[in-house]
Design a protein around this motif. Structure first.
Motif, PDB file in Angstrom:
ATOM      1  N   PRO A 175       0.838  -1.097   0.092  1.00 13.08           N
ATOM      2  CA  PRO A 175      -0.090  -0.050  -0.043  1.00 13.08           C
ATOM      3  C   PRO A 175       0.724   1.314  -0.106  1.00 13.08           C
ATOM      4  CG  PRO A 175       0.126  -1.115   2.224  1.00 13.08           C
ATOM      5  CD  PRO A 175       0.809  -1.932   1.423  1.00 13.08           C
ATOM      6  N   PRO A 176       0.351   2.493  -0.390  1.00 17.32           N
ATOM      7  CA  PRO A 176       1.147   3.742  -0.374  1.00 17.32           C
ATOM      8  C   PRO A 176       1.275   3.988   1.016  1.00 17.32           C
ATOM      9  CG  PRO A 176      -0.838   3.914  -1.760  1.00 17.32           C
ATOM     10  CD  PRO A 176      -1.006   2.582  -0.843  1.00 17.32           C
ATOM     11  N   GLY A 177       2.364   4.765   1.282  1.00 15.95           N
ATOM     12  CA  GLY A 177       2.675   5.249   2.628  1.00 15.95           C
ATOM     13  C   GLY A 177       1.898   6.160   3.085  1.00 15.95           C
ATOM     14  N   GLN A 178       1.639   6.292   4.376  1.00 16.78           N
ATOM     15  CA  GLN A 178       0.814   7.339   4.839  1.00 16.78           C
ATOM     16  C   GLN A 178       1.108   8.757   4.492  1.00 16.78           C
ATOM     17  OE1 GLN A 178      -0.002   8.536   9.362  1.00 16.78           O
ATOM     18  NE2 GLN A 178      -1.706   7.207   8.810  1.00 16.78           N
ATOM     19  N   ALA A 179       2.369   9.054   4.557  1.00 13.31           N
ATOM     20  CA  ALA A 179       3.115  10.490   4.214  1.00 13.31           C
ATOM     21  C   ALA A 179       2.856  10.752   2.695  1.00 13.31           C
ATOM     22  CB  ALA A 179       4.574  10.673   4.578  1.00 13.31           C
ATOM     23  N   ASP A 180       3.016   9.803   2.215  1.00  9.29           N
ATOM     24  CA  ASP A 180       2.691  10.059   0.465  1.00  9.29           C
ATOM     25  C   ASP A 180       1.308  10.292   0.427  1.00  9.29           C
ATOM     26  OD1 ASP A 180       5.388   9.794  -0.181  1.00  9.29           O
ATOM     27  OD2 ASP A 180       5.353   7.538  -0.651  1.00  9.29           O
ATOM     28  N   ALA A 181       0.405   9.775   1.116  1.00 10.01           N
ATOM     29  CA  ALA A 181      -1.114   9.838   0.807  1.00 10.01           C
ATOM     30  C   ALA A 181      -1.446  11.016   1.327  1.00 10.01           C
ATOM     31  CB  ALA A 181      -1.770   8.670   1.500  1.00 10.01           C
ATOM     32  N   ARG A 182      -0.844  11.421   2.444  1.00 11.01           N
ATOM     33  CA  ARG A 182      -1.387  12.925   2.717  1.00 11.01           C
ATOM     34  C   ARG A 182      -0.827  13.918   2.022  1.00 11.01           C
ATOM     35  NH1 ARG A 182      -1.625  12.361   9.770  1.00 11.01           N
ATOM     36  NH2 ARG A 182      -2.872  10.468   9.489  1.00 11.01           N
ATOM     37  N   ALA A 183       0.259  13.809   1.504  1.00  6.94           N
ATOM     38  CA  ALA A 183       0.987  14.943   0.621  1.00  6.94           C
ATOM     39  C   ALA A 183       0.304  14.881  -0.686  1.00  6.94           C
ATOM     40  CB  ALA A 183       2.304  14.482   0.382  1.00  6.94           C
ATOM     41  N   ARG A 184      -0.343  13.937  -1.111  1.00  6.71           N
ATOM     42  CA  ARG A 184      -1.097  13.756  -2.487  1.00  6.71           C
ATOM     43  C   ARG A 184      -2.429  14.547  -2.083  1.00  6.71           C
ATOM     44  NH1 ARG A 184      -1.115   9.940  -6.777  1.00  6.71           N
ATOM     45  NH2 ARG A 184      -2.846   9.637  -7.791  1.00  6.71           N
ATOM     46  N   LEU A 185      -2.970  14.328  -0.974  1.00  5.65           N
ATOM     47  CA  LEU A 185      -4.322  14.670  -0.640  1.00  5.65           C
ATOM     48  C   LEU A 185      -4.551  16.046   0.214  1.00  5.65           C
ATOM     49  CD1 LEU A 185      -6.097  11.332   0.321  1.00  5.65           C
ATOM     50  CD2 LEU A 185      -6.041  12.506  -1.753  1.00  5.65           C
ATOM     51  N   GLY A 186      -3.143  16.625   0.274  1.00  4.98           N
ATOM     52  CA  GLY A 186      -3.269  17.912   0.834  1.00  4.98           C
ATOM     53  C   GLY A 186      -3.615  17.760   2.623  1.00  4.98           C
ATOM     54  N   ILE A 187      -3.303  16.746   3.158  1.00  4.89           N
ATOM     55  CA  ILE A 187      -3.450  16.522   4.637  1.00  4.89           C
ATOM     56  C   ILE A 187      -2.267  16.710   5.276  1.00  4.89           C
ATOM     57  CG2 ILE A 187      -4.220  14.963   6.418  1.00  4.89           C
ATOM     58  CD1 ILE A 187      -6.116  13.813   4.106  1.00  4.89           C
ATOM     59  N   GLN A 188      -2.453  17.471   6.610  1.00  2.00           N
ATOM     60  CA  GLN A 188      -1.190  17.896   7.366  1.00  2.00           C
ATOM     61  C   GLN A 188      -0.485  16.472   7.879  1.00  2.00           C
ATOM     62  OE1 GLN A 188       0.202  20.661   8.116  1.00  2.00           O
ATOM     63  NE2 GLN A 188      -0.934  21.706   6.775  1.00  2.00           N
ATOM     64  N   PRO A 189       0.855  16.209   7.627  1.00  2.00           N
ATOM     65  CA  PRO A 189       1.398  15.001   7.925  1.00  2.00           C
ATOM     66  C   PRO A 189       1.211  14.657   9.546  1.00  2.00           C
ATOM     67  CG  PRO A 189       3.003  16.709   7.580  1.00  2.00           C
ATOM     68  CD  PRO A 189       1.767  17.228   7.136  1.00  2.00           C
ATOM     69  N   ASP A 190       1.103  15.461  10.432  1.00  2.00           N
ATOM     70  CA  ASP A 190       0.995  15.114  11.678  1.00  2.00           C
ATOM     71  C   ASP A 190      -0.462  15.082  12.346  1.00  2.00           C
ATOM     72  OD1 ASP A 190       0.601  17.727  11.659  1.00  2.00           O
ATOM     73  OD2 ASP A 190       1.777  18.404  13.625  1.00  2.00           O
ATOM     74  N   ALA A 191      -1.581  15.121  11.464  1.00  2.00           N
ATOM     75  CA  ALA A 191      -2.790  15.211  11.941  1.00  2.00           C
ATOM     76  C   ALA A 191      -3.081  13.747  12.496  1.00  2.00           C
ATOM     77  CB  ALA A 191      -3.768  15.826  10.642  1.00  2.00           C
ATOM     78  N   GLN A 192      -4.349  13.735  13.077  1.00  2.00           N
ATOM     79  CA  GLN A 192      -4.757  12.453  13.368  1.00  2.00           C
ATOM     80  C   GLN A 192      -6.054  12.311  12.828  1.00  2.00           C
ATOM     81  OE1 GLN A 192      -5.025  12.696  17.967  1.00  2.00           O
ATOM     82  NE2 GLN A 192      -3.432  11.279  17.797  1.00  2.00           N
ATOM     83  N   VAL A 193      -6.015  11.394  11.650  1.00  2.00           N
ATOM     84  CA  VAL A 193      -7.155  11.449  10.816  1.00  2.00           C
ATOM     85  C   VAL A 193      -8.148  10.107  10.874  1.00  2.00           C
ATOM     86  CG1 VAL A 193      -7.919  11.796   8.186  1.00  2.00           C
ATOM     87  CG2 VAL A 193      -5.859  12.867   9.309  1.00  2.00           C
ATOM     88  N   VAL A 194      -9.395  10.315  11.249  1.00  2.00           N
ATOM     89  CA  VAL A 194     -10.362   9.168  11.201  1.00  2.00           C
ATOM     90  C   VAL A 194     -11.327   9.409  10.093  1.00  2.00           C
ATOM     91  CG1 VAL A 194     -10.005   8.994  13.730  1.00  2.00           C
ATOM     92  CG2 VAL A 194     -11.788  10.270  12.879  1.00  2.00           C
ATOM     93  N   GLY A 195     -11.947   8.550   9.803  1.00  2.00           N
ATOM     94  CA  GLY A 195     -12.948   8.779   8.568  1.00  2.00           C
ATOM     95  C   GLY A 195     -13.312   7.341   7.801  1.00  2.00           C
TER      96      GLY A 195
END
Length: 588
Positions: free
Chosen positions: A388-408
């Motif tokens: 799977p893609p790394g979380q950091a790469d995914a967040r960079a792609r979607l414009g999400i802060q790297p240190d956020a706690q993301v649920v969804g």
């Protein structure tokens, strides 16, 4: 390959669809059209209509609030409009009350709609009054009442015919075709008969269908699929071709110039059009899916050509219908007949495939022999089986802060998914979790309401609602999360039907936090691949999220276990072996 586009038939089908919706349910037509718009355009349209206060007697304003997802203001506007009209006994006011009752019905308030209609004197009840009364009866599951009301005014002749056709099919109508004794099938060929498909629909149903077709094709079977008559023109694709090819899978469209009037005529038409495709493709097996009207057409063709058919039970659609109507729907004529017809379809099939243990048990309890049932659970293929893609790469792609706690979640946004519960849980945790973010990817009828709820709870600034995402992008939304949440409501349908998206989340290595329901217990190993919480309990959900967000090591351990659970048997290549065995036994 150049695709032939039957423009004349498509134009006629589009005109017929719009015409029937205007007669059958004009308010619902407006809402359905709005739901096909991008999220921003939908909000703009709804808010624009909501500002119309001096035309339409409150109808347009109320619909506008409903489109924008503000049910509270929609109800208030409806109240205001009704209070004005009840003092005005002109014929025009009586028509307006009927239209307002239609709006109330679209908001899921049949009792209120009934009361509004009752306020109109008998002498002032025109065609629109009887049409709305018919729709209320159908909403309640009363086929007889729907036919009776539609038949009481000559202007509703077409509506009455459609209501009668629906009544006939739910009462047990079975189509028949002449026998084709000279038919010779091609060994190893399978024709799937689907409700919808890629590339025009990206639902879990369409994804599952495509994955099955690809995996079976890879085992050497010749496969193709036929979709229901009128699709995809009926769902807003007037430029549709007569055939689509997606990753070497042929999707054949049945696009006549005119669809049959009413469900009975359309089942007959489906059987005739499908028979034409069977003569061309010459399958050894037919394979169709819920709901039962597909099985009626396929069963008629299978009997005529002397070939076996598989019925794949992917949902409990009677329960899905009832889930939007309250407990009284479970006692309705439509619900009882819906369940009976689904069991009839399963018993008539040569073999039945379903998604999980709970669904299998319901079939057995209904009288389907266990030996005739196979379980092929929701599963994953490429790219979810790859690293799977790394979380950091995914967040960079979607414009999400790297240190956020993301649920969804990544899901269809409908009421029974219970995503309002997730919004409330995030609002509860936000004051003490400054890095918390909510990310809900997907679209559906409940999305506008979630956005309004987030505004009212004061957490809109930490919520992302990107809307419908294309299939290749879904994995990035999964990978960006810390926790994947399935807060389904406790309903008959959610207790038995397993979703697909949580399996994809597990494949990406994300812990799943889910309602403690029997179907979800099949997908989450509590405290190993995720956590189960008491369904419909906001505090329990907030506690589960909080405990995992505070423990990164525990999350990582659960995510790794979840990915191993998927790799161990929740793949389409594993399911393909079951399908191949079924096809081989049926054609031995």
């Amino acid at each position: 390959m150049k695709l032939r586009r039957p423009w004349a038939q498509n134009a006629a089908l589009t005109a017929q669809t719009v015409r029937e919706h205007i007669v059958d349910d004009p308010v619902q037509l407006a809402l359905q059209i709005s739901r096909r718009l991008p999220v921003q355009a939908r909000s703009a349209l709804g808010n624009g209509l909501a500002k119309i206060t001096n035309r339409g007697g409150g109808v347009l304003e109320t619909i506008g609030h409903a489109i924008a997802g503000d049910r509270e203001r929609a109800n208030q506007t409806l109240d205001d409009a009704v209070n004005v009209d009840v003092t005005d006994r002109r014929a025009r006011a009586s028509r307006r009350i009927a239209h307002l009752a239609d709006v109330a019905l679209s908001l899921g308030q049949p009792d209120r709609a009934q009361e509004m209609l009752a306020s109109v004197p008998r002498a002032e009840r025109k065609s629109v009054w009887f049409a709305v009364a018919s729709r209320i009866a159908l909403y309640r599951g009363d086929h007889g009442g729907a036919v009776e009301f539609a038949s009481r005014h000559p202007r509703n002749e077409s509506l009455a015919k459609r209501m009668f056709g629906e009544q006939q099919v739910f009462a047990g109508y079975v189509p028949e075709l002449p026998a084709e004794s000279s038919y010779i099938p091609r060994p190893g060929s399978v024709l799937h008969v689907l409700t919808n498909s890629a590339p025009h629909t990206s639902s879990g149903y369409a994804q599952r269908s495509h994955s099955i077709l690809k995996s079976v094709q890879q085992l050497g079977h010749e496969v193709a699929a036929v979709t229901r008559p009128g699709y995809p023109v009926q769902v807003g694709v007037p430029w549709a071709a007569g055939e689509d090819v997606v990753e070497d899978i042929r999707y054949i469209r049945l696009l006549p110039a005119t669809l049959g009037q009413g469900l009975k005529e359309r089942v007959d038409q489906h059987a005739r059009l499908l028979a034409e495709e069977v003569r061309k493709f010459r399958p050894a097996v037919l394979h169709t899916t819920t709901h039962f009207t597909n099985a009626l057409a396929v069963g008629a063709v299978a009997r005529a050509f002397g070939i076996p058919f598989v019925y794949e039970v992917r949902g409990q659609l009677a329960d899905t219908w009832a889930s939007t109507r309250g407990p009284e729907a479970l006692e309705s004529q439509r619900y009882r007949e819906f369940q009976a017809r689904e069991l009839d379809a399963a018993k008539a099939a040569d073999h039945v495939v379903t998604l999980g243990a709970m669904m299998k048990q319901r079939l057995i309890d209904g009288g389907v022999p266990e030996i005739n049932i196979s379980v092929c659970p929701n599963a994953v293929g490429v790219p979810f089986t790859d690293d799977p893609p790394g979380q950091a790469d995914a967040r960079a792609r979607l414009g999400i802060q790297p240190d956020a706690q993301v649920v969804g979640t990544v899901s269809s946004i409908v009421d029974y998914e219970g995503l309002d519960l997730l919004v409330r849980a995030v609002a509860k945790l936000a004051p003490t979790n400054p890095k918390l973010r909510l990310h809900i990817a997907g679209d559906g009828v409940a999305l506008p309401g979630l956005k309004v709820l987030a505004e009212r709870l004061g957490i809109a600034n930490i919520c992302e609602f990107p809307g419908r995402v294309q299939r290749p992008e879904a994995i990035w939304h999964h990978a960006a999360l810390d926790l994947f949440v399935v807060p389904r409501r406790d309903l008959s349908v959610t207790r038995s039907v397993t979703p697909m998206k949580s399996v994809e989340a597990s494949a990406v290595g994300r812990p799943v936090v889910a309602s403690n329901l029997p179907a979800l217990q099949e997908l989450v190993v509590d405290d190993e691949t995720g956590l189960l919480f008491e369904a419909e309990n906001v505090d329990a959900l907030a506690d589960a999220l909080s405990s995992l967000l505070a423990d990164p090591e525990r999350r990582a351990k659960m995510g790794a276990a979840a990915r191993e659970w998927v790799k161990d048997g929740r793949t389409w290549s594993a399911n393909a072996l079951t399908y191949e065995h079924v096809y081989r036994e049926l054609t031995r």
